[in-house]
Design an enzyme around this catalytic site. Structure first.
Site, short mmCIF file in Angstrom:
data_model
loop_
_atom_site.label_atom_id
_atom_site.label_comp_id
_atom_site.label_asym_id
_atom_site.label_seq_id
_atom_site.Cartn_x
_atom_site.Cartn_y
_atom_site.Cartn_z
N GLY A 269 42.01 48.18 48.64
CA GLY A 269 42.75 48.45 47.42
C GLY A 269 43.08 47.27 46.53
O GLY A 269 43.78 47.44 45.53
N GLY A 270 42.57 46.09 46.85
CA GLY A 270 42.92 44.91 46.07
C GLY A 270 42.58 45.02 44.59
O GLY A 270 43.40 44.69 43.73
N LYS A 271 41.38 45.51 44.27
CA LYS A 271 40.97 45.61 42.87
C LYS A 271 41.72 46.74 42.15
O LYS A 271 42.02 46.63 40.96
CB LYS A 271 39.45 45.79 42.78
CG LYS A 271 38.69 44.57 43.24
CD LYS A 271 37.19 44.77 43.14
CE LYS A 271 36.47 43.56 43.72
NZ LYS A 271 36.74 43.39 45.17
N ASP A 289 38.00 56.26 48.03
CA ASP A 289 37.06 55.85 49.08
C ASP A 289 36.68 57.07 49.90
O ASP A 289 37.24 58.16 49.71
CB ASP A 289 37.61 54.72 49.95
CG ASP A 289 36.52 53.69 50.25
OD1 ASP A 289 35.44 54.09 50.73
OD2 ASP A 289 36.73 52.48 50.01
N ASP A 316 33.62 60.80 47.94
CA ASP A 316 32.34 60.16 48.25
C ASP A 316 31.70 59.71 46.94
O ASP A 316 31.44 60.53 46.06
CB ASP A 316 31.43 61.15 48.98
CG ASP A 316 30.13 60.52 49.46
OD1 ASP A 316 29.75 59.43 48.97
OD2 ASP A 316 29.48 61.13 50.33
N ASP A 334 32.70 48.08 43.30
CA ASP A 334 32.55 46.99 44.28
C ASP A 334 31.93 47.64 45.51
O ASP A 334 32.63 48.17 46.37
CB ASP A 334 33.92 46.39 44.59
CG ASP A 334 33.82 45.20 45.53
OD1 ASP A 334 32.90 44.40 45.34
OD2 ASP A 334 34.66 45.09 46.44
N CYS A 387 30.13 41.32 47.56
CA CYS A 387 30.56 40.09 48.23
C CYS A 387 29.36 39.46 48.94
O CYS A 387 29.45 39.05 50.09
CB CYS A 387 31.71 40.35 49.19
SG CYS A 387 31.34 41.56 50.48
#
EC number: 2.1.1.176
Length: 434
Positions: A269-271, A289, A316, A334, A387
């Site tokens: 959940g950071g973004k 998610d 999904d 992301d 990443c």
């Protein structure tokens, strides 16, 4: 509880789970540190460093062991191999531990785990390495630099070759060295609750060292704390742990107050949190998610930070949500990737990823992008990020999205560990729907 815990036995158990059963290093180590939270900080640091260091340097450690053992590493019993690897790591990398103590503790571990007949072998190999640790030979850098880098930095040869081809040998070595740099902890300040200056003051009162981050006004670097969940400021939701490389993606987006944002693969959940703070009370973030478990991770952080403009959903990303077609000012994609940029924190990735997996991941990424691009309204922004450090998953996919679906490139940015010390490797593509 007492401190009578055999730290090396704890590390051995961690290594066996990771190396022999394929468990994830960051999860196992975090679980162990939580279990032994009552231990002194230095003892917990020993568990973390020895576990991560042994995994990270396994190719080099095996190369060294094979020079001094009549039995090749690949033919050793798994428990003996793991004992030898963690012991050689201590001999080579942990100067504050006497070599004799390392050898003695390794023999004790082998005996306690039922390998009394091999304690002489373990003792002999380790003492031989300890005597010769200043004279260990490596592949000839001048004759085969790829093989040299593979051993020296414990990176599978095929990854070294790929980066050499994509980025050149100097940048490849810089990345490899970057993974070994000390990892830093960064936070995204929850400016919906307090100003950055107020959060800095509170952290200082908790005896946490705080430093500003150049270029991102709401980011801080913190250190000299015991453990993050022990800080009242964290429990009060004044900030979210987020690497500066990941934070850069949100900063590049340029969220506006009132924006509607869809984060399609959001856990933990950071973004989404970054977006929610940025778009304000008049904005809305749909944080999605694929499973209840992942949604729960997001919800936990959202509740702690007290953000009311995030709606957490189990969705999904491969399944079209017609209700969101052209509704988003910003889509954050992301996506699942090879993770080659975060091997400094999750070193076991290098042993689990394969060239075939890279191909299948690129296909998965394109499948997700082909669905979620439809949520971006005309003039809206698609933020595609990974990443990883792999042009096929990164620039090639962003170029493909522009060609297939009418997006225009605004900016690509590949963040490299060696170029941004103490951070992860990360790729961000900012695209606009024309």
């Amino acid at each position: 509880m007492t401190d009578s815990v055999n730290l090396r036995a704890v590390v051995l158990d961690i290594l066996m789970e990771i190396n022999e059963k394929g468990e994830f290093s960051h999860l196992l180590i975090n679980n162990a540190l939580t279990k032994y939270q009552y231990l002194d900080k230095n003892k917990r640091a020993f568990i973390s460093r020895l576990s991560l260091g042994t995994i990270e340097n396994r190719i080099e450690l095996d190369y060294i062991i094979d020079q001094y053992s009549k039995t090749p590493v690949r033919k050793m019993k798994p428990l003996i191999r793991n004992i030898c690897e963690m012991s050689v790591y201590q001999i080579i990398y942990m100067d504050n531990i006497p070599d004799s103590a390392v050898c003695n503790e390794a023999v004790k571990l082998a005996t306690k785990r039922g390998f009394t007949g091999l304690k002489g072998f373990v003792n002999g190999v380790l003492r031989n390495i300890a005597r010769n640790k200043d004279n260990i030979s490596y592949p000839d850098r001048n004759k085969d630099i790829e093989q040299y880098l593979s051993v020296k930095y414990s990176m599978p040869l095929w990854i070294v070759k790929m980066w050499h081809s994509q980025l050149g040998i100097d940048m490849t070595e810089e990345i490899l060295a970057g993974f070994k740099q000390e990892k830093k902890t960064y936070i995204r300040c929850n400016t919906a609750k307090a100003t950055v200056e107020e959060i800095k003051k509170i952290l200082s009162q908790e005896s946490v060292s705080v430093a500003e981050v150049e270029g991102i006004q709401y980011a801080l670097e913190i250190k000299d704390y015991d453990y993050i969940a022990g800080l009242k400021s964290f429990r009060d939701g004044l900030y979210q742990i987020q690497d500066i490389s990941s934070m850069t993606a949100g900063y590049m987006t340029g969220f506006k107050a009132g924006d509607t944002v869809i984060d399609v693969c959001a856990a933990p959940g950071g973004k989404s949190i970054n977006a929610a703070i940025s778009v304000g009370a008049d904005g809305k973030v749909y944080s999605r998610d694929v499973s209840d478990y992942k949604a729960g991770l997001i919800e936990e952080n959202v509740l702690r930070l007290g953000l009311n403009n995030i709606e957490v959903q189990v969705k999904d990303a491969l399944v079209m949500d017609e209700s969101m077609r052209e509704k988003a000012d910003v889509v954050i994609a992301d996506l699942p990737c090879s993770g080659l940029g975060v091997m400094g924190r999750k070193p076991d990735i290098r042993y689990n990823i394969t060239e075939d997996k890279l191909v299948s991941l690129k296909e998965l990424q394109q499948s997700i992008l082909s669905v979620v691009q439809a949520y971006v309204k005309q003039g809206g922004i698609m933020m595609y990020s990974t990443c990883t450090i792999n042009s096929e998953e990164n620039e090639a996919n962003a170029d493909w999205l522009c060609k297939e679906y009418g997006f225009k490139k605004i900016e690509y940015r590949q963040i490299l560990p060696g170029k941004n010390g103490g951070t992860d490797g990360f790729f961000v593509a900012k695209l606009r729907r024309e």
